[in-house]
Motif scaffolding. Structure first.
Motif, short mmCIF file in Angstrom:
data_model
loop_
_atom_site.label_atom_id
_atom_site.label_comp_id
_atom_site.label_asym_id
_atom_site.label_seq_id
_atom_site.Cartn_x
_atom_site.Cartn_y
_atom_site.Cartn_z
N ASN A 2 0.83 -1.21 0.00
CA ASN A 2 0.00 0.00 0.00
C ASN A 2 0.86 1.26 0.00
N PHE A 3 1.97 1.20 0.76
CA PHE A 3 2.88 2.34 0.83
C PHE A 3 4.31 1.83 0.93
N ALA A 4 5.25 2.65 0.48
CA ALA A 4 6.68 2.36 0.60
C ALA A 4 7.30 3.56 1.32
N ILE A 5 7.87 3.31 2.48
CA ILE A 5 8.36 4.40 3.33
C ILE A 5 9.85 4.63 3.08
N ALA A 6 10.19 5.78 2.52
CA ALA A 6 11.58 6.07 2.18
C ALA A 6 12.45 6.18 3.42
N GLU A 7 11.96 6.81 4.46
CA GLU A 7 12.74 7.08 5.66
C GLU A 7 13.24 5.80 6.32
N THR A 8 12.44 4.75 6.32
CA THR A 8 12.79 3.51 7.02
C THR A 8 13.11 2.36 6.08
N GLY A 9 12.81 2.51 4.78
CA GLY A 9 13.03 1.40 3.87
C GLY A 9 12.10 0.23 4.18
N MET A 10 10.82 0.52 4.37
CA MET A 10 9.84 -0.52 4.68
C MET A 10 8.63 -0.36 3.77
N ILE A 11 7.96 -1.48 3.50
CA ILE A 11 6.67 -1.41 2.83
C ILE A 11 5.58 -1.61 3.89
N SER A 12 4.45 -0.98 3.65
CA SER A 12 3.30 -1.08 4.54
C SER A 12 2.16 -1.77 3.81
N ILE A 13 1.60 -2.80 4.43
CA ILE A 13 0.45 -3.51 3.85
C ILE A 13 -0.71 -3.43 4.83
N THR A 14 -1.85 -3.01 4.34
CA THR A 14 -3.04 -2.90 5.17
C THR A 14 -4.09 -3.87 4.66
N GLU A 15 -4.73 -4.61 5.57
CA GLU A 15 -5.66 -5.68 5.18
C GLU A 15 -6.63 -5.97 6.32
N ASN A 16 -7.66 -6.74 6.01
CA ASN A 16 -8.67 -7.08 7.00
C ASN A 16 -8.70 -8.56 7.38
N GLU A 17 -8.02 -9.40 6.61
CA GLU A 17 -8.16 -10.84 6.83
C GLU A 17 -6.94 -11.50 7.47
N GLY A 18 -5.80 -10.86 7.42
CA GLY A 18 -4.59 -11.47 7.95
C GLY A 18 -3.88 -12.39 6.98
N ASN A 19 -4.44 -12.56 5.80
CA ASN A 19 -3.82 -13.46 4.82
C ASN A 19 -2.48 -12.93 4.31
N ALA A 20 -2.33 -11.60 4.24
CA ALA A 20 -1.07 -11.04 3.76
C ALA A 20 0.06 -11.35 4.74
N ARG A 21 -0.25 -11.33 6.04
CA ARG A 21 0.79 -11.65 7.03
C ARG A 21 1.28 -13.09 6.84
N LEU A 22 0.36 -14.00 6.58
CA LEU A 22 0.77 -15.39 6.38
C LEU A 22 1.50 -15.55 5.04
N THR A 23 1.01 -14.85 4.01
CA THR A 23 1.64 -14.92 2.69
C THR A 23 3.07 -14.44 2.72
N THR A 24 3.34 -13.42 3.52
CA THR A 24 4.67 -12.81 3.53
C THR A 24 5.60 -13.41 4.58
N SER A 25 5.07 -14.21 5.48
CA SER A 25 5.88 -14.70 6.60
C SER A 25 6.17 -16.20 6.56
N LEU A 26 5.24 -17.01 6.08
CA LEU A 26 5.44 -18.46 6.12
C LEU A 26 6.36 -18.98 5.01
N PRO A 27 6.16 -18.58 3.74
CA PRO A 27 7.07 -19.09 2.70
C PRO A 27 8.49 -18.58 2.89
N PRO A 28 9.48 -19.34 2.44
CA PRO A 28 10.89 -18.91 2.62
C PRO A 28 11.28 -17.71 1.77
N ILE A 29 10.50 -17.39 0.74
CA ILE A 29 10.82 -16.27 -0.14
C ILE A 29 9.60 -15.34 -0.22
#
Length: 466
Positions: free
Chosen positions: A205-232
């Motif tokens: 949703n956003f890319a923060i220049a100051e910290t070098g982080m991406i921000s993802i906003t969601e309602n289901e929690g699926n993005a957290r699992l998508t980005t955390s469980l697989p090795p890549i």
């Protein structure tokens, strides 16, 4: 007429004739309006918040070169790999090469309109990879082999019965109209896919220049699992998503939620800044960020229309657009629908093939009023129309516009044309709606308004005499 315009016209006619479908969409959006207005009132000043958000995004795109480099440098310092993709083909090729190199078999994806933009799923499936969408709405339309219907609500055009029938057909589930049961059917499939996946793909949703982080906003929690469980983890990020500072999110996160879904704040708001670090127990071993241009710098070079890059993909302009609410999301035939899609698609995919979208507007200005970052959408649609006329017209179109301009610039010819039209109007019923009717684009579906008994000029001259 080019094939994209033909497809749009055919799909729009079909959808507008389906009164049940239109009623369903407008009913769905009715609840959104109430919650949006309720949460807008929670801001100290929604108008001031829009002004502040517009200024922050304008700063970001004005100095995009500096903020993008800052963002990439900070990511790479934590072990992430950043790939600069000039176009969709380069982005797809990078992800396919990475998947082959890492011997990936199964891929799980969270919601990403940028991946839809580059048609990533089709490419990966052709290359032999299993790709599963983890967002419930995206998963539903994937099973139906459809594109998302809306930027925020991919399956808003479907009711519970249709989803139940789909799950029964594709997943072998029992029929049910209970939303909780339907969610659990999809969840049982997803849990296994999360654990089996070798790669997770997300947007941002956003890319923060100051910290070098991406921000993802969601309602289901699926993005957290998508980005955390697989090795890549691979994140596809449009270059316009950058924000200068982390504190900017204090405004943008609630604004995105309010404008996009009528919520005060979404359930899950997560920052991702790199692969698993030493001493951390979980997270991906590799983190790749694909920074996608794909026509955005062409829009950036247009000083008159570059502020369209402020867009935060909230979908608010779609929700209020009378054209979208009647023709539906699939009629547009492109990733980004509604007013914002009609503005940016000609820049991203070519004015010649997509100029018709800018005509699909009432120019009522509701989109501009709804936009949380104050993009002047309806005037951008007019600018697209102007650009199409001056640089991308066919010979018949040029002759038509030149003839119109010739008459409108010469009062005597205008009065003559108006007089002839008034004389012929009583006989127009003989050819109304047929191919012989010069007004057929209007009269095939509507009655042409009657001429006034006296023109404005005649009334004005009469008034001056009295």
């Amino acid at each position: 007429m080019n094939p994209h315009a033909k497809q749009f016209n055919a799909a729009a006619r079909s959808t507008t004739a389906d009164l049940h479908h239109r009623e369903w969409i407008q009913k769905a959006l009715g609840g959104y309006y109430a919650k949006r207005d309720e949460n807008k009132d929670r801001f100290q000043s929604w108008s001031s918040a829009r002004t502040a958000a517009a200024a922050i995004k304008q700063e970001a795109i004005t100095h995009l070169d500096r903020y993008l480099v800052e963002f990439a440098d900070r990511l790479e310092a934590r072990g992430a790999k950043v790939f600069w993709a000039p176009d969709a083909q380069e982005a797809r090729d990078y992800i396919v090469r990475l998947a082959r190199e890492k011997q990936v078999r199964s891929i799980i994806k969270s919601k990403s309109m940028t991946s839809e933009e580059i048609h990533l799923n089709d490419t990966l499936e052709r290359e032999g990879f299993e790709v599963v969408e983890s967002d419930l709405g995206e998963y539903i339309v994937q099973l139906r082999k459809e594109a998302p219907y809306h930027l925020v609500f991919p399956a808003m055009h479907l009711n519970r019965g249709q989803i139940s029938d789909l799950f029964q057909d594709k997943l072998g589930s029992k029929p049910t109209n209970n939303p909780g049961d339907l969610t659990m059917i999809a969840r049982n499939v997803m849990r296994r896919k999360f654990c089996e996946a070798d790669m997770g793909i997300s947007g941002a949703n956003f890319a923060i220049a100051e910290t070098g982080m991406i921000s993802i906003t969601e309602n289901e929690g699926n993005a957290r699992l998508t980005t955390s469980l697989p090795p890549i983890h691979v994140a596809i990020v449009g270059i316009e998503k950058v924000l200068p500072k982390l504190t900017d999110l204090a405004l943008f996160l609630p604004m995105l939620s309010t404008a996009g879904a009528g919520q005060l704040l979404t359930c899950y708001n997560t920052f991702y800044g790199g692969p698993r670090q030493p001493g951390e127990p979980d997270g991906p071993r590799e983190f790749h960020v694909v920074l996608l241009d794909n026509g955005r710098t062409r829009l950036l070079a247009d000083a008159e229309q570059r502020n369209a890059l402020r867009c935060i993909r909230c979908g608010a302009c779609l929700n209020v657009c009378p054209v979208y609410k009647n023709v539906g999301g699939h009629s547009y035939g492109t990733t980004y629908q509604g007013p914002i899609g009609s503005v940016i698609t000609p820049h991203l995919r070519g004015l010649r093939d997509w100029k018709h979208l800018s005509q699909a507007s009432s120019l009522c200005g509701a989109c501009t009023e709804a936009c949380p970052v104050k993009i002047d959408l309806h005037h951008h649609l007019l600018r697209n129309r102007r650009n199409a006329v001056t640089s991308q017209t066919s010979v018949p179109e040029k002759l038509l516009y030149q003839g119109f301009a010739f008459v409108m610039r010469r009062p005597e010819f205008y009065r003559l044309a108006a007089g002839i039209a008034r004389l012929l109007r009583p006989m127009q019923w003989l050819v109304q709606g047929t191919w012989l009717d010069p007004l057929r684009p209007w009269t095939k579906t509507r009655s042409f308004p009657a001429f006034a008994a006296k023109s404005f000029r005649e009334q004005w001259n009469q008034r001056k005499k009295t």
